[in-house]
Every structure is written in C-alpha cells, then in structure tokens.
Design a protein around this motif. Structure first.
Motif, mmCIF file in Angstrom:
data_model
loop_
_atom_site.group_PDB
_atom_site.id
_atom_site.type_symbol
_atom_site.label_atom_id
_atom_site.label_comp_id
_atom_site.label_asym_id
_atom_site.label_seq_id
_atom_site.Cartn_x
_atom_site.Cartn_y
_atom_site.Cartn_z
ATOM 1 N N TYR A 1 6.324 -2.984 14.168
ATOM 2 C CA TYR A 1 6.363 -2.787 13.119
ATOM 3 C C TYR A 1 7.799 -2.705 12.531
ATOM 4 O O TYR A 1 8.686 -2.557 13.475
ATOM 5 C CB TYR A 1 6.048 -0.948 11.897
ATOM 6 C CG TYR A 1 4.329 -1.447 12.391
ATOM 7 C CD1 TYR A 1 3.520 -1.978 10.872
ATOM 8 C CD2 TYR A 1 3.358 -1.057 13.156
ATOM 9 C CE1 TYR A 1 2.449 -1.920 10.963
ATOM 10 C CE2 TYR A 1 2.034 -0.690 12.949
ATOM 11 C CZ TYR A 1 1.392 -1.523 12.220
ATOM 12 O OH TYR A 1 0.317 -1.709 11.925
ATOM 13 N N ARG B 1 3.342 -6.647 8.773
ATOM 14 C CA ARG B 1 3.327 -5.005 10.310
ATOM 15 C C ARG B 1 5.165 -4.903 9.174
ATOM 16 O O ARG B 1 5.891 -4.678 10.398
ATOM 17 C CB ARG B 1 3.042 -5.379 11.222
ATOM 18 C CG ARG B 1 2.406 -6.267 11.784
ATOM 19 C CD ARG B 1 1.800 -6.171 13.204
ATOM 20 N NE ARG B 1 2.533 -5.367 13.644
ATOM 21 C CZ ARG B 1 1.206 -4.485 14.014
ATOM 22 N NH1 ARG B 1 -0.312 -4.207 13.461
ATOM 23 N NH2 ARG B 1 1.324 -3.701 15.074
ATOM 24 N N VAL C 1 -1.016 4.775 9.126
ATOM 25 C CA VAL C 1 -0.799 3.790 10.137
ATOM 26 C C VAL C 1 -1.771 3.797 11.818
ATOM 27 O O VAL C 1 -0.377 5.052 11.818
ATOM 28 C CB VAL C 1 0.256 3.165 10.141
ATOM 29 C CG1 VAL C 1 0.258 1.717 11.163
ATOM 30 C CG2 VAL C 1 0.454 2.744 9.200
ATOM 31 N N ARG D 1 0.916 -4.698 4.869
ATOM 32 C CA ARG D 1 0.078 -4.418 6.294
ATOM 33 C C ARG D 1 0.189 -6.032 7.379
ATOM 34 O O ARG D 1 0.483 -5.828 8.104
ATOM 35 C CB ARG D 1 -1.229 -3.951 5.788
ATOM 36 C CG ARG D 1 -2.775 -3.615 7.297
ATOM 37 C CD ARG D 1 -3.654 -3.161 6.764
ATOM 38 N NE ARG D 1 -3.280 -2.802 5.555
ATOM 39 C CZ ARG D 1 -3.684 -0.847 6.681
ATOM 40 N NH1 ARG D 1 -3.682 -0.246 7.446
ATOM 41 N NH2 ARG D 1 -3.921 0.572 5.875
ATOM 42 N N GLU D 2 0.301 -6.709 6.732
ATOM 43 C CA GLU D 2 -0.472 -8.229 6.852
ATOM 44 C C GLU D 2 1.487 -8.605 7.676
ATOM 45 O O GLU D 2 1.525 -9.427 9.044
ATOM 46 C CB GLU D 2 -0.140 -9.325 5.844
ATOM 47 C CG GLU D 2 -1.879 -9.092 5.082
ATOM 48 C CD GLU D 2 -2.813 -10.162 4.757
ATOM 49 O OE1 GLU D 2 -2.023 -10.976 4.629
ATOM 50 O OE2 GLU D 2 -3.391 -9.559 4.290
ATOM 51 N N GLU E 1 0.725 -1.121 0.106
ATOM 52 C CA GLU E 1 -0.201 0.095 -0.093
ATOM 53 C C GLU E 1 0.875 1.713 -0.108
ATOM 54 O O GLU E 1 2.141 1.476 0.575
ATOM 55 C CB GLU E 1 -0.890 -0.262 1.537
ATOM 56 C CG GLU E 1 -1.861 -1.098 0.728
ATOM 57 C CD GLU E 1 -2.517 -1.018 2.570
ATOM 58 O OE1 GLU E 1 -3.037 -0.243 2.704
ATOM 59 O OE2 GLU E 1 -2.402 -2.231 3.239
ATOM 60 N N LEU F 1 3.359 0.248 3.099
ATOM 61 C CA LEU F 1 2.802 -0.421 3.963
ATOM 62 C C LEU F 1 2.937 -1.921 3.037
ATOM 63 O O LEU F 1 1.574 -1.713 2.614
ATOM 64 C CB LEU F 1 2.023 0.057 4.342
ATOM 65 C CG LEU F 1 1.367 -0.867 5.889
ATOM 66 C CD1 LEU F 1 2.365 -1.109 7.121
ATOM 67 C CD2 LEU F 1 -0.275 0.441 5.953
#
Length: 279
Positions: free
Chosen positions: A250, A218, A199, A215-216, A194, A213
């Motif tokens: 993260y 991190r 965030v 996301r899954e 992304e 990013l």
C-alpha cells in the motif's frame, strides 16, 4: 427580583467579588467562566419563549465548531416571529423559532441538531458544514434523507451550500478534520475514498483501519492530529502500522492540518494524490 426575594441588598450586588456577565445577573468572580456558564447566565434573564440557535446551539449540542470558543463570541438566540428582538450586549437575535423544533441540553433550550446545521448554512465554510453533517450522521442525530430534505426545504442564503453538502455526508468520518480532508478530495475531483474500514492481507491478517482507503489503487490516507506527535506510544504504533501497510504494497499518504490550511502544503497534497490516483 430573585436577589430582592432572597433579601440580598444593593450593596452586596455591587461587591467586588461579583462579575456581571449580563445585565441582571451576578456570578462569583472566582467561578470559572466557560461557554456553558455564560449561556446559563444569559438564559436566566432572557425573555420567553427563546432557544439558543446557530453556533451557540451547535456548541451546546457538542457539534463540531469551526473555531475555539472565546468569551466575546455573541450568543445566538432565536425567538418566534412577532416577538421583539432581544437587544442586549453579547446577544445576536434571530426570529423564526415557530418554524424550528427544539430540545433541551442540561436545561437550556436549543434548536434541534438538523435545524441548527441548516441555520448555519450561510455562516460556515462548506467543509465545516460537511464536518457537522458527518457528525450528525455518526451520532445518529440525523439520517441522510433528513439532511437532503432539510437542505431542499431551505430557501434562505446558504441553502445552496446545504444542498451541495447533504449528499456528501458520511457516517464513517471519525473527526472534523477527516471531513475537511474528504471535502478537499472531492473538490479536487478525486475519487471518494472509503472511510475507516479494516484492511487485511490476502491471508486474512488485519493490517489497519485507515482514515481513507482507495482500495483499487492500494492507497491509504491518514490524518494525523496533534496527539500523534505528542504521544510517543501513539507515534510508535503509527510508524509500525505504516510499515506493515507499505510492506503489503500500500502507498501511505500522511496528512496534517497543515496539509489543508497551508496553500503550499495543500497544493503538494493535491498534486501527490492526483498523481497516485491517476497512475
């Protein structure tokens, strides 16, 4: 002709305080030579109809160019089929204007942004083509379907690169180097990140708006331009932001232009991201 009409004599036109950017044009030697001033000087004597095209049009349209302008870079000029090519030092002449939409930038005729991008399909590296396509979307100069249609319609050298880049273009890219980094990720077979999304912590506290990013996993990625190094307050802000992301769990991946242009650093970035995204 304009000099004659203004009663400017030949001796004045040969004066040492004048420069000759191209035959038939004189400018003051004291005036700063810029890309725009050079294009304007040539436009004064080029035969009609014409439009600046290719990299020249891209620069006039303020689209991301693959390199810094140099005064010896030729000006790309396009004319309709059936008209004579322009034979003039400093000009690279093209035909096909009758098939192009055009517009004006500060009074100078240019091929329209999407046509300019497509014309550069055979002249730019693929990551530069993607950077330009991203900029078209980000500035609302094109829609994804416009890029797809234009790429599909081209049957010239470079059309395959256009067709590969068009579906990868994203409006969320904030800089050409971010686009180049994303092109590298995809060419390595990594999941697409992304782009520039906020965030938050589970409690709703804002943490950052990273360039990339996953996301899954991190994982956040940040492309740091030179301003991150030379601006101390920017540098401090980035350090604090990184600490906040890492405290929230993260993984922070920092990259610079060296990460993309140096073979050694590029390989290291690829190996790290591949490992992180497969864990």
């Amino acid at each position: 002709m304009e000099a004659t009409a203004a009663d400017v004599g030949a001796e004045r036109l040969r004066a040492g305080d004048l420069l000759v950017p191209t035959s038939g044009v004189r400018v003051l030697r004291s005036d700063e030579v810029t890309f725009e001033s050079r294009a304007r000087a040539f436009a004064a004597v080029l035969p009609q109809p014409f439009a600046f095209s290719h990299l020249t049009a891209a620069r006039l349209l303020d689209l991301p160019a693959p390199r810094i302008w140099q005064p010896d870079e030729p000006l790309h000029v396009m004319r309709p089929k059936g008209t004579p090519l322009i034979v003039r030092a400093g000009v690279k002449s093209h035909r096909g204007l009758e098939r192009r939409d055009t517009e004006f930038v500060d009074g100078l005729p240019v091929t329209d942004p999407i046509e300019t991008w497509a014309d550069l399909g055979s002249e730019l590296a693929e990551d530069d083509l993607l950077a330009m396509a991203d900029a078209l979307l980000a500035r609302d100069l094109a829609r994804p379907k416009d890029l797809d249609r234009t790429a599909a319609d081209r049957r010239t050298r470079g059309s395959a690169a256009l067709r590969r880049c068009a579906p990868l273009a994203r409006a969320g890219a904030a800089s050409p180097w971010e686009s180049k980094a994303r092109h590298a990720f995809l060419s390595w077979g990594l999941p697409e990140p992304e782009l520039n999304v906020d965030v938050f912590t589970p409690e709703g506290r804002w943490l950052a708006k990273p360039d990339f990013l996953w996301r899954e996993r991190r994982i956040v990625g940040e492309y740091d331009g030179d301003q991150h190094r030379t601006n101390r307050s920017q540098w401090q802000y980035e350090r604090e932001r990184r600490a906040g992301l890492e405290d929230a769990g993260y993984t922070y991946v920092e990259m610079t232009s060296l990460s993309l242009v140096s073979r050694q650093h590029r390989r290291a970035l690829r190996e790290r991201l591949t490992r992180l995204l497969s864990e």
